[in-house]
Design a protein around this motif. Structure first.
Motif, mmCIF file in Angstrom:
data_model
loop_
_atom_site.group_PDB
_atom_site.id
_atom_site.type_symbol
_atom_site.label_atom_id
_atom_site.label_comp_id
_atom_site.label_asym_id
_atom_site.label_seq_id
_atom_site.Cartn_x
_atom_site.Cartn_y
_atom_site.Cartn_z
ATOM 1 N N GLU A 26 -6.664 1.453 5.691
ATOM 2 C CA GLU A 26 -5.368 1.653 5.031
ATOM 3 C C GLU A 26 -4.647 0.338 4.757
ATOM 4 O OE1 GLU A 26 -3.776 4.735 7.559
ATOM 5 O OE2 GLU A 26 -5.319 6.119 6.861
ATOM 6 N N GLU A 27 -4.946 -0.674 5.553
ATOM 7 C CA GLU A 27 -4.416 -2.011 5.243
ATOM 8 C C GLU A 27 -4.986 -2.500 3.922
ATOM 9 O OE1 GLU A 27 -4.767 -6.603 6.914
ATOM 10 O OE2 GLU A 27 -5.009 -4.934 8.327
ATOM 11 N N GLU A 28 -6.286 -2.305 3.722
ATOM 12 C CA GLU A 28 -6.918 -2.753 2.476
ATOM 13 C C GLU A 28 -6.540 -1.867 1.300
ATOM 14 O OE1 GLU A 28 -8.144 -5.584 2.261
ATOM 15 O OE2 GLU A 28 -8.173 -5.960 4.425
ATOM 16 N N MET A 29 -6.312 -0.586 1.551
ATOM 17 C CA MET A 29 -5.838 0.294 0.484
ATOM 18 C C MET A 29 -4.439 -0.117 0.038
ATOM 19 S SD MET A 29 -7.336 3.866 2.013
ATOM 20 C CE MET A 29 -6.394 4.942 0.940
ATOM 21 N N ASP A 30 -3.583 -0.455 0.991
ATOM 22 C CA ASP A 30 -2.238 -0.935 0.643
ATOM 23 C C ASP A 30 -2.324 -2.228 -0.165
ATOM 24 O OD1 ASP A 30 -1.073 1.181 1.968
ATOM 25 O OD2 ASP A 30 -0.637 0.057 3.798
ATOM 26 N N ARG A 31 -3.258 -3.090 0.230
ATOM 27 C CA ARG A 31 -3.428 -4.359 -0.466
ATOM 28 C C ARG A 31 -3.830 -4.136 -1.925
ATOM 29 N NH1 ARG A 31 -4.956 -9.136 1.937
ATOM 30 N NH2 ARG A 31 -5.844 -8.012 3.723
ATOM 31 N N ASN A 32 -4.602 -3.086 -2.181
ATOM 32 C CA ASN A 32 -5.157 -2.846 -3.516
ATOM 33 C C ASN A 32 -4.523 -1.660 -4.240
ATOM 34 O OD1 ASN A 32 -7.667 -4.730 -3.890
ATOM 35 N ND2 ASN A 32 -7.798 -4.019 -1.770
ATOM 36 N N LYS A 33 -3.330 -1.262 -3.799
ATOM 37 C CA LYS A 33 -2.707 -0.075 -4.382
ATOM 38 C C LYS A 33 -2.381 -0.223 -5.864
ATOM 39 C CE LYS A 33 1.932 -1.373 -2.829
ATOM 40 N NZ LYS A 33 3.080 -0.975 -1.986
ATOM 41 N N ASP A 34 -2.261 -1.465 -6.344
ATOM 42 C CA ASP A 34 -1.971 -1.691 -7.762
ATOM 43 C C ASP A 34 -3.184 -2.167 -8.537
ATOM 44 O OD1 ASP A 34 0.753 -1.019 -7.438
ATOM 45 O OD2 ASP A 34 1.178 -3.028 -6.652
ATOM 46 N N ASN A 35 -4.309 -2.290 -7.870
ATOM 47 C CA ASN A 35 -5.535 -2.740 -8.525
ATOM 48 C C ASN A 35 -6.147 -1.563 -9.282
ATOM 49 O OD1 ASN A 35 -8.217 -3.579 -9.117
ATOM 50 N ND2 ASN A 35 -8.147 -5.044 -7.421
ATOM 51 N N PRO A 36 -6.382 -1.676 -10.565
ATOM 52 C CA PRO A 36 -6.883 -0.542 -11.362
ATOM 53 C C PRO A 36 -8.213 0.018 -10.890
ATOM 54 C CG PRO A 36 -6.998 -2.598 -12.607
ATOM 55 C CD PRO A 36 -6.173 -2.875 -11.398
ATOM 56 N N VAL A 37 -8.999 -0.776 -10.134
ATOM 57 C CA VAL A 37 -10.287 -0.273 -9.659
ATOM 58 C C VAL A 37 -10.116 0.668 -8.470
ATOM 59 C CG1 VAL A 37 -11.510 -2.333 -10.443
ATOM 60 C CG2 VAL A 37 -10.690 -2.217 -8.083
ATOM 61 N N PHE A 38 -8.870 0.743 -7.929
ATOM 62 C CA PHE A 38 -8.644 1.639 -6.797
ATOM 63 C C PHE A 38 -7.347 2.436 -6.902
ATOM 64 C CE2 PHE A 38 -7.090 2.744 -2.574
ATOM 65 C CZ PHE A 38 -8.190 3.475 -2.108
ATOM 66 N N ALA A 39 -6.374 1.928 -7.615
ATOM 67 C CA ALA A 39 -5.026 2.518 -7.661
ATOM 68 C C ALA A 39 -4.985 4.033 -7.851
ATOM 69 C CB ALA A 39 -4.200 1.824 -8.739
ATOM 70 N N PRO A 40 -5.812 4.634 -8.726
ATOM 71 C CA PRO A 40 -5.735 6.091 -8.920
ATOM 72 C C PRO A 40 -6.070 6.896 -7.653
ATOM 73 C CG PRO A 40 -6.854 5.065 -10.767
ATOM 74 C CD PRO A 40 -6.716 4.008 -9.715
ATOM 75 N N LEU A 41 -6.698 6.257 -6.666
ATOM 76 C CA LEU A 41 -7.082 6.951 -5.436
ATOM 77 C C LEU A 41 -6.142 6.641 -4.276
ATOM 78 C CD1 LEU A 41 -10.966 6.433 -5.569
ATOM 79 C CD2 LEU A 41 -9.608 8.366 -6.405
ATOM 80 N N TYR A 42 -5.006 6.063 -4.586
ATOM 81 C CA TYR A 42 -4.043 5.688 -3.542
ATOM 82 C C TYR A 42 -3.102 6.860 -3.281
ATOM 83 C CZ TYR A 42 -0.624 2.813 -1.037
ATOM 84 O OH TYR A 42 0.231 2.284 -0.083
ATOM 85 N N PHE A 43 -3.333 7.565 -2.175
ATOM 86 C CA PHE A 43 -2.516 8.717 -1.787
ATOM 87 C C PHE A 43 -2.015 8.534 -0.351
ATOM 88 C CE2 PHE A 43 -5.349 10.499 -5.023
ATOM 89 C CZ PHE A 43 -4.495 11.286 -5.786
ATOM 90 N N PRO A 44 -1.122 7.579 -0.127
ATOM 91 C CA PRO A 44 -0.704 7.305 1.258
ATOM 92 C C PRO A 44 -0.013 8.483 1.943
ATOM 93 C CG PRO A 44 0.728 6.188 -0.321
ATOM 94 C CD PRO A 44 -0.438 6.716 -1.104
ATOM 95 N N LEU A 45 0.834 9.189 1.221
ATOM 96 C CA LEU A 45 1.561 10.308 1.818
ATOM 97 C C LEU A 45 0.618 11.441 2.217
ATOM 98 C CD1 LEU A 45 4.405 11.354 2.525
ATOM 99 C CD2 LEU A 45 4.476 12.409 0.259
#
Length: 313
Positions: free
Chosen positions: A81-100
């Protein structure tokens, strides 16, 4: 605690708990979700057949081992989740960012507080196998963020599938409260329908702008994620086999007559940190080695034999 990976949900004693999958007619064999599903089947099967997972599904999970598994999950999801937060705006991952909806770290903190107390951070440590997994997640997040999809898919989709069976097994086997303390990891309060959410997640994966080579690398990374999970499972299995029975379930062990202090019924005092006398079984054996006691015992045996002979006559 492992989460059984995405697929049919296996219950206690091999029971299969099936759920209905709504077919998506728009899915193509070249879509990432299908490539991952097909490309990780073998790894999925191997993970489900590790001894640790098989024992878990049969309810053969001891609280001490469950606590260690929960700690391993805490370190894994903290890194993920640290790395997901780091890449939350990166287009290669952003669509899969569901922190809540998905993030598990805070739920794991609650579980660790339940099992270890408020000072839980001082009582846990990252194991060798877990550290290797954590290191790989950090490397991917910082240098190859497109591969982060593989780690998120492997963990979260599993948590929402077979993980829900493991929740029930753990609650029953460990006699955990019905109020769900100790299994918050498995509770997704912000997802009302797991099936619909998984379909949304797979659709988001398929919409990522990825070329064929990148998709193949993601599948390869997903298989690596399975291997990291299996290494953690094997490590936990070895720890479980090395734990003494009393360390596993906190019960009072039974003395087996072989003079092993750890199996003496009175060893519970030692487990509790009390400085009482040693095992009475050993004390009795030591006493009988004294010449005077041997003489008295022999006299008693002779007297008993004489009385028995008189009675028979």
């Amino acid at each position: 605690m492992p989460s059984a990976m995405e697929g049919p949900e296996a219950g206690e004693e091999g029971e299969i708990l099936r759920y209905e999958e709504t077919e998506d007619n728009n899915v193509s064999p070249t879509d990432l979700s299908e490539l991952l599903k097909e490309g990780t089947k073998e790894s999925h099967d191997r993970a489900e057949n590790t001894q640790f997972v098989k024992d878990f599904l049969k309810g053969r999970i001891k609280k001490e081992l469950f606590k260690l598994a929960t700690a391993a999950l805490y370190f894994t999801y903290s890194a993920l989740e640290e790395e997901m937060d780091r890449n939350k705006d990166n287009p290669v991952f952003a669509p899969l960012y569901f922190p809540l909806e998905l993030h598990r770290r805070e739920a794991l903190v609650k579980d660790l507080e339940y099992f270890y107390g408020e000072d839980w951070k001082e009582k846990i440590q990252c194991s060798e196998a877990t550290q290797q997994y954590v290191d790989r997640i950090h490397h991917v997040g910082q240098h190859e963020p497109e591969l982060l999809v593989a780690h998120a898919y492997t963990r979260y989709m599993g948590d929402l599938s077979g993980g829900q069976v493991l929740k029930k097994v753990a609650q029953r086997a460990l006699k955990l409260p019905s109020t769900e303390e100790g299994i918050q990891f498995y509770m997704f309060d912000n997802i009302s329908n797991a099936q619909q959410f998984k379909q949304l997640y797979r659709a988001r994966m398929n919409a990522l702008d990825l070329d064929k080579n990148t998709k193949e690398r993601i599948v390869e990374e997903a298989n690596k994620a399975f291997r990291f999970n299996m290494q953690v499972f094997d490590e936990l299995d070895k720890i479980g086999r090395s734990l003494t029975e009393e360390a596993q379930d906190g019960g009072v062990p039974v003395h087996d007559g072989k003079g092993d202090l750890r199996k003496c019924p009175y060893y519970a005092d030692k487990l509790a940190g009390k400085a009482g006398a040693g095992c009475p079984c050993r004390a009795a054996v030591a006493l009988l080695k004294q010449p005077l006691m041997q003489l008295i015992l022999a006299a008693c045996v002779a007297a008993a034999a004489g009385a028995a002979a008189w009675y028979v006559l």
